[in-house]
Design a protein around this motif. Sequence first.
Motif, mmCIF file in Angstrom:
data_model
loop_
_atom_site.group_PDB
_atom_site.id
_atom_site.type_symbol
_atom_site.label_atom_id
_atom_site.label_comp_id
_atom_site.label_asym_id
_atom_site.label_seq_id
_atom_site.Cartn_x
_atom_site.Cartn_y
_atom_site.Cartn_z
ATOM 1 N N GLN A 101 -32.357 21.772 45.209
ATOM 2 C CA GLN A 101 -32.777 21.043 44.034
ATOM 3 C C GLN A 101 -32.967 22.025 42.885
ATOM 4 O O GLN A 101 -33.530 23.103 43.059
ATOM 5 N N VAL A 102 -32.485 21.650 41.722
ATOM 6 C CA VAL A 102 -32.587 22.476 40.523
ATOM 7 C C VAL A 102 -33.552 21.806 39.554
ATOM 8 O O VAL A 102 -33.453 20.603 39.297
ATOM 9 N N ILE A 103 -34.490 22.585 39.021
ATOM 10 C CA ILE A 103 -35.468 22.062 38.072
ATOM 11 C C ILE A 103 -35.394 22.927 36.820
ATOM 12 O O ILE A 103 -35.608 24.140 36.874
ATOM 13 N N SER A 104 -35.079 22.315 35.689
ATOM 14 C CA SER A 104 -34.996 23.030 34.424
ATOM 15 C C SER A 104 -35.449 22.093 33.309
ATOM 16 O O SER A 104 -35.008 20.935 33.247
ATOM 17 N N ASN A 105 -36.332 22.579 32.455
ATOM 18 C CA ASN A 105 -36.904 21.736 31.386
ATOM 19 C C ASN A 105 -37.554 20.480 31.947
ATOM 20 O O ASN A 105 -37.449 19.395 31.367
ATOM 21 N N ASP A 106 -38.195 20.622 33.113
ATOM 22 C CA ASP A 106 -38.847 19.498 33.796
ATOM 23 C C ASP A 106 -37.857 18.413 34.212
ATOM 24 O O ASP A 106 -38.248 17.281 34.503
ATOM 25 N N PHE A 107 -36.565 18.740 34.225
ATOM 26 C CA PHE A 107 -35.544 17.795 34.687
ATOM 27 C C PHE A 107 -35.109 18.203 36.088
ATOM 28 O O PHE A 107 -34.669 19.331 36.300
ATOM 29 N N ASP A 108 -35.270 17.285 37.051
ATOM 30 C CA ASP A 108 -34.953 17.574 38.445
ATOM 31 C C ASP A 108 -33.557 17.070 38.781
ATOM 32 O O ASP A 108 -33.236 15.913 38.522
ATOM 33 N N GLN A 109 -32.739 17.925 39.376
ATOM 34 C CA GLN A 109 -31.397 17.528 39.787
ATOM 35 C C GLN A 109 -31.174 17.907 41.251
ATOM 36 O O GLN A 109 -30.938 19.066 41.572
#
Length: 552
Positions: A304-312
């Motif tokens: 899981q990738v989390i960047s700018n509080d966006f979870d993908q």
Amino acid sequence: MSHPTKKSSLRLGLLVIMGVIGIAAYRVGFDSQNRPQRVAAQGEDSCDALIQEALQLSSNFCLELGRNEACYGYTSVSVVLSNPDAQFAQRGDIVPVTDIETLITRPIDPATGEWGIVMMNLDADLPDTSGETVRLLLFGGAEITPQTPDALVENRPVVQVTNTNDNNLNLRSGPGQEFPVVDIFDIGDTLPFYGRNANGDWLRSSRGWLYVPLATVEGNISTLQLIESADDAYVAPMQSFALQMDEAANCSAAPSGLLVQTPSGQTANLMVNNVEIRIGSTAYIRTRNNNSELVVANVQGNVQVISNDFDQPVPEGAQVGIEFNEDNAGNPGNLEPIDGNLTNLDTRFLGELPQTVNIPKPWTPDIEITFAAAPSSIPAGACTTLNWQVSNAAQILLAGSPVEAVGTRVECPVSTTTYTLVGITSDGTETAQQITITVTPNALATNVPPTQNPTSVAPTVVIDFFSASPATIIQLGECVTLAWGVSGDVAGVFLDDGFGETPQSSSGSISACPEVAPTTYTLRAQDSGGMNVYASLTVDVFVPPTPAATPG
């Protein structure tokens, strides 16, 4: 979020050090204790031979690798160390990762026998009591620079938390219900938690945040590390770092990058180029586009990738790109199938990881189908328009015939018919939707409702025709011409558009511009005896689908 940036003086100093190391290396010739002598070779065969030898020797020389340590696996590696007494110049050298300021592995070169490989074992945020570590394999043209604060957390306290409820509990990406759920805390399970928020009502584990009043805690919450930002959560040695790549490769069989594997059943968190990455098995990490985009691929398990509080979440066999610079990172981009670089990570690469891994087949996005008919019910002799839009399909079939991804087709079935639209992926997976067009008897009928004509006497008026031109299916904003002809003992003709009847002549036409789909028009003809006959037709309004945006 703030991280140290690389100054030009450090870059220049590093290049000087690399040059000195390189000159010294070539002067000593890298004998059999460091690098085998090679005759210049060309082609993929020479790359394959070098890969096999380098990985095997790296594994053999790094058998004594411990926790939070890095091992020089294969030539050639350049390093800047904070400890002047540390040695990291030849295969088998091991140093604490806390001594590393910058580490560079060279791209593969079969002509010189160079291919930099470094192995690392990290604690990351795994519990200290587990005795297990996260394995990192850095290879090819890659540069890694720790971004961990000076005050490292070593042997940090933990508390044991047990889910004693009758329900599973949510683990979230942050300390609050507004954060998305990233994992589940099963009934009866016990997990170690190492961090807390300021109020102490949310606790952090390697798998996510838990609202602690819902569970049973063994230990003193106040002793846990206070986590107020992402920086606070990535303070273990080498848990946060910057990664850059030399994208020039001398052979495609040897990509550059970073393989990361966590112990079975464990989830670890890393921060790479200001991007948070949750790994629950094996991930491949690299950069592209001149080190402006981080690419994270899921080789196996959960990533899981989390960047700018966006979870993908990243499915197995998929990868995602995240643009970044020295100060911050953007949102994760669209999911992509794994590309050739990951495909080349065959069993020789993956064999250097503690757990067995198989390369997954490239991920394919789910086929999305929009399939509609206007109208879906028609009188005999009339027509309908099928319209569709299909995404993520390699082939599309309508009633067995190939069609484009977006289109329309007019069909005039003589009886009730079911149409099947099928999307097929490149690996043969099919997704289908069906529409049934109901065909009813012709609306021109002389049968009179018994409530309208209580006697059995046949009416003496006839509706000769009732039609819509140019079609009974129009686009929003268009109009049709309704025309009719009535003969016989005509006492009255009435047209009902759904809002009430209006008197009409025995033959005539009007323009109709319906805004409601579908709209049914009914023509009633009455004879002098008060008996009625009816005819009706339906005009449908078709709104064309908006084409899907092309992924950028």
